[in-house]
Design a protein around this motif. Sequence first.
Motif, PDB file in Angstrom:
ATOM      1  N   LYS A  42       0.928  -1.087  -0.100  1.00  0.00           N
ATOM      2  CA  LYS A  42       0.158  -0.020   0.047  1.00  0.00           C
ATOM      3  C   LYS A  42       0.834   1.405  -0.151  1.00  0.00           C
ATOM      4  CE  LYS A  42      -1.018  -0.151   4.818  1.00  0.00           C
ATOM      5  NZ  LYS A  42       0.008  -1.287   5.294  1.00  0.00           N
ATOM      6  N   GLY A  43       1.919   1.111   0.657  1.00  0.00           N
ATOM      7  CA  GLY A  43       2.833   2.038   0.600  1.00  0.00           C
ATOM      8  C   GLY A  43       3.330   2.776  -0.713  1.00  0.00           C
ATOM      9  N   THR A  44       3.946   1.789  -1.510  1.00  0.00           N
ATOM     10  CA  THR A  44       4.298   1.991  -2.858  1.00  0.00           C
ATOM     11  C   THR A  44       3.182   2.487  -3.675  1.00  0.00           C
ATOM     12  OG1 THR A  44       5.936   0.209  -2.461  1.00  0.00           O
ATOM     13  CG2 THR A  44       5.480   0.881  -4.905  1.00  0.00           C
ATOM     14  N   VAL A  45       1.940   1.732  -3.680  1.00  0.00           N
ATOM     15  CA  VAL A  45       1.051   2.239  -4.408  1.00  0.00           C
ATOM     16  C   VAL A  45       0.359   3.727  -4.236  1.00  0.00           C
ATOM     17  CG1 VAL A  45      -1.413   1.771  -4.806  1.00  0.00           C
ATOM     18  CG2 VAL A  45       0.094  -0.373  -4.901  1.00  0.00           C
ATOM     19  N   ALA A  46       0.259   3.987  -2.619  1.00  0.00           N
ATOM     20  CA  ALA A  46      -0.076   5.161  -2.289  1.00  0.00           C
ATOM     21  C   ALA A  46       0.770   6.299  -2.877  1.00  0.00           C
ATOM     22  CB  ALA A  46      -0.271   5.377  -0.868  1.00  0.00           C
ATOM     23  N   GLN A  47       1.893   5.969  -2.635  1.00  0.00           N
ATOM     24  CA  GLN A  47       2.892   7.052  -3.000  1.00  0.00           C
ATOM     25  C   GLN A  47       2.958   7.476  -4.605  1.00  0.00           C
ATOM     26  OE1 GLN A  47       7.196   7.122  -1.769  1.00  0.00           O
ATOM     27  NE2 GLN A  47       6.555   5.434  -0.743  1.00  0.00           N
ATOM     28  N   ARG A  48       2.700   6.501  -5.583  1.00  0.00           N
ATOM     29  CA  ARG A  48       2.605   6.490  -7.171  1.00  0.00           C
ATOM     30  C   ARG A  48       1.176   7.162  -7.468  1.00  0.00           C
ATOM     31  NH1 ARG A  48       5.036   0.897  -9.628  1.00  0.00           N
ATOM     32  NH2 ARG A  48       7.116   1.040  -8.425  1.00  0.00           N
ATOM     33  N   VAL A  49       0.135   6.874  -6.444  1.00  0.00           N
ATOM     34  CA  VAL A  49      -1.114   7.670  -6.869  1.00  0.00           C
ATOM     35  C   VAL A  49      -0.950   9.009  -6.353  1.00  0.00           C
ATOM     36  CG1 VAL A  49      -3.702   7.917  -6.119  1.00  0.00           C
ATOM     37  CG2 VAL A  49      -2.728   5.566  -6.613  1.00  0.00           C
ATOM     38  N   ALA A  50      -0.317   9.367  -5.369  1.00  0.00           N
ATOM     39  CA  ALA A  50      -0.123  10.810  -4.779  1.00  0.00           C
ATOM     40  C   ALA A  50       0.576  11.323  -5.997  1.00  0.00           C
ATOM     41  CB  ALA A  50       0.500  10.871  -3.765  1.00  0.00           C
ATOM     42  N   ALA A  69       0.829  10.866  -9.136  1.00  0.00           N
ATOM     43  CA  ALA A  69       0.180  10.854 -10.501  1.00  0.00           C
ATOM     44  C   ALA A  69      -0.853  12.044 -10.250  1.00  0.00           C
ATOM     45  CB  ALA A  69      -0.410   9.863 -10.613  1.00  0.00           C
ATOM     46  N   LEU A  70      -1.582  12.286  -9.296  1.00  0.00           N
ATOM     47  CA  LEU A  70      -2.408  13.439  -9.165  1.00  0.00           C
ATOM     48  C   LEU A  70      -1.894  14.576  -8.586  1.00  0.00           C
ATOM     49  CD1 LEU A  70      -4.988  11.315  -6.974  1.00  0.00           C
ATOM     50  CD2 LEU A  70      -5.254  11.942  -9.757  1.00  0.00           C
ATOM     51  N   GLY A  71      -0.695  14.599  -8.000  1.00  0.00           N
ATOM     52  CA  GLY A  71      -0.085  15.888  -7.718  1.00  0.00           C
ATOM     53  C   GLY A  71      -0.380  16.117  -6.198  1.00  0.00           C
ATOM     54  N   PHE A  72      -0.945  15.102  -5.328  1.00  0.00           N
ATOM     55  CA  PHE A  72      -1.356  15.216  -4.152  1.00  0.00           C
ATOM     56  C   PHE A  72      -0.217  14.914  -2.985  1.00  0.00           C
ATOM     57  CE2 PHE A  72      -6.158  13.997  -4.448  1.00  0.00           C
ATOM     58  CZ  PHE A  72      -6.406  15.015  -5.485  1.00  0.00           C
ATOM     59  N   HIS A  73      -0.624  15.415  -1.809  1.00  0.00           N
ATOM     60  CA  HIS A  73       0.281  15.159  -0.824  1.00  0.00           C
ATOM     61  C   HIS A  73       0.255  13.845  -0.377  1.00  0.00           C
ATOM     62  CE1 HIS A  73       1.078  19.454   0.056  1.00  0.00           C
ATOM     63  NE2 HIS A  73      -0.299  19.636  -0.129  1.00  0.00           N
ATOM     64  N   TYR A  74       1.502  13.216   0.317  1.00  0.00           N
ATOM     65  CA  TYR A  74       1.424  11.835   0.677  1.00  0.00           C
ATOM     66  C   TYR A  74       1.855  11.540   2.167  1.00  0.00           C
ATOM     67  CZ  TYR A  74       3.006   7.005   1.444  1.00  0.00           C
ATOM     68  OH  TYR A  74       3.362   5.913   2.085  1.00  0.00           O
ATOM     69  N   LEU A  75       0.713  10.866   2.940  1.00  0.00           N
ATOM     70  CA  LEU A  75       0.939  10.617   4.335  1.00  0.00           C
ATOM     71  C   LEU A  75       1.308   8.923   4.533  1.00  0.00           C
ATOM     72  CD1 LEU A  75       1.031  10.814   7.322  1.00  0.00           C
ATOM     73  CD2 LEU A  75      -1.377  11.074   7.255  1.00  0.00           C
ATOM     74  N   ASP A  76       2.383   8.642   5.138  1.00  0.00           N
ATOM     75  CA  ASP A  76       2.661   7.097   5.338  1.00  0.00           C
ATOM     76  C   ASP A  76       2.197   7.234   7.009  1.00  0.00           C
ATOM     77  OD1 ASP A  76       3.583   4.761   6.392  1.00  0.00           O
ATOM     78  OD2 ASP A  76       5.581   5.223   5.921  1.00  0.00           O
ATOM     79  N   SER A  77       1.151   7.011   7.278  1.00  0.00           N
ATOM     80  CA  SER A  77       0.849   7.137   8.889  1.00  0.00           C
ATOM     81  C   SER A  77       1.778   6.169   9.692  1.00  0.00           C
ATOM     82  CB  SER A  77      -0.871   6.782   9.221  1.00  0.00           C
ATOM     83  OG  SER A  77      -0.979   5.566   8.678  1.00  0.00           O
ATOM     84  N   VAL A  79      -2.260   0.788  -9.034  1.00  0.00           N
ATOM     85  CA  VAL A  79      -2.179   2.402  -9.362  1.00  0.00           C
ATOM     86  C   VAL A  79      -3.206   2.750 -10.322  1.00  0.00           C
ATOM     87  CG1 VAL A  79      -1.245   4.493 -10.087  1.00  0.00           C
ATOM     88  CG2 VAL A  79       0.087   2.829  -8.516  1.00  0.00           C
ATOM     89  N   ALA A  80      -3.251   1.973 -11.202  1.00  0.00           N
ATOM     90  CA  ALA A  80      -4.155   2.349 -12.331  1.00  0.00           C
ATOM     91  C   ALA A  80      -5.774   2.037 -11.875  1.00  0.00           C
ATOM     92  CB  ALA A  80      -3.933   1.175 -13.664  1.00  0.00           C
ATOM     93  N   SER A  81      -5.789   1.035 -11.179  1.00  0.00           N
ATOM     94  CA  SER A  81      -7.323   0.687 -10.588  1.00  0.00           C
ATOM     95  C   SER A  81      -7.772   1.833  -9.715  1.00  0.00           C
ATOM     96  CB  SER A  81      -7.146  -0.572  -9.797  1.00  0.00           C
ATOM     97  OG  SER A  81      -7.003  -1.638 -10.739  1.00  0.00           O
ATOM     98  N   ILE A  82      -7.034   2.363  -8.991  1.00  0.00           N
ATOM     99  CA  ILE A  82      -7.313   3.289  -7.956  1.00  0.00           C
ATOM    100  C   ILE A  82      -7.482   4.737  -8.665  1.00  0.00           C
ATOM    101  CG2 ILE A  82      -6.478   4.774  -6.114  1.00  0.00           C
ATOM    102  CD1 ILE A  82      -4.738   2.285  -5.024  1.00  0.00           C
ATOM    103  N   LEU A  83      -6.708   5.235  -9.864  1.00  0.00           N
ATOM    104  CA  LEU A  83      -6.750   6.312 -10.410  1.00  0.00           C
ATOM    105  C   LEU A  83      -8.112   6.284 -11.370  1.00  0.00           C
ATOM    106  CD1 LEU A  83      -3.399   6.885 -11.868  1.00  0.00           C
ATOM    107  CD2 LEU A  83      -4.404   7.998  -9.903  1.00  0.00           C
TER     108      LEU A  83
END
Length: 292
Positions: free
Chosen positions: A84-92, A94-102, A275-279
């Motif tokens: 999930k960490g790798t995927v979350a960073q790539r999604v962030a 791709a969208l230009g969003f901030h990323y948080l690894d809680s 990542v593609a699925s989430i986007l």
Amino acid sequence: MTHRHLDCKQFQKATSIFFGIYEAVPRGFGNIKPGCRLWLRTHCVYFSFFSNDVKPMNLISNTAVTKPVIWPVIAIDGPTASGKGTVAQRVAHALGFHYLDSGSLYRLAALAAVRQGVPLTDDKTVAEMSRHLDIRFVGEKILLAGQDVSDDIRSEAAGQNASIVAALPQVREALLDRQRAFRESPGLVCDGRDMGSVIFPDAALKIFLTASVEARAERRTKQLKQKGMSAIIDDVVKELRIRDERDINRPVAPLKRLHDAQLLDTTEISADEAVASILDWYSKTPKSSVGV
């Protein structure tokens, strides 16, 4: 009763009643033209307070109210080593969003406790430490009190320690606001165990990302070896199962799939496919749910 115009001071006084703070009334309000909407409403406010002949009226029924902007969040929850960490960073990215690894926050709290000789089960002390941790994220580096601890918090021991402190109610409460503070423009992608259930229950998109324990153990073993750490896959499988059991059964914010979360099993798919699925899911999210 006979209506009369308000002079500047009377106008400010009446408007102060309307807004509740006298000093907040701009001086220029005294020059508002008679007959305009604000002028009429202020007259009504003034006389409704100082005369029994005028009944109070709904003064704000047509007033434009600006809603606070709620920046969109994509919350990705799931067990450890699910990717999930790798995927979350790539999604962030791709969208230009901030990323948080809680998870890093709990690892940092546990590391700080160990270094200061505080028992990991001491909820009150660890929670107090967590509120005042000097944490900075600089690129891919994670600094604790100015020291780069990026590798220190990624060991298996650090993960197990984090799981212990993450089960403490006061520690979770102490880190609640620190996590929510990451929600900034233009949006946030976060991963953890309770992102969608506790931290951001209003997230625009919730994902439960998982994989078989065998697949997760293989990925974690590969990760550790790439960092020069020794790892035996059978031991990693055992550790993951212990961690899963603790996360699922902890009394506060247990790991679970929410009814409104999309299930994403990455056992047989690559990170790019995840990542593609989430986007794709996010692109189909109603605009009203993403803060715009």
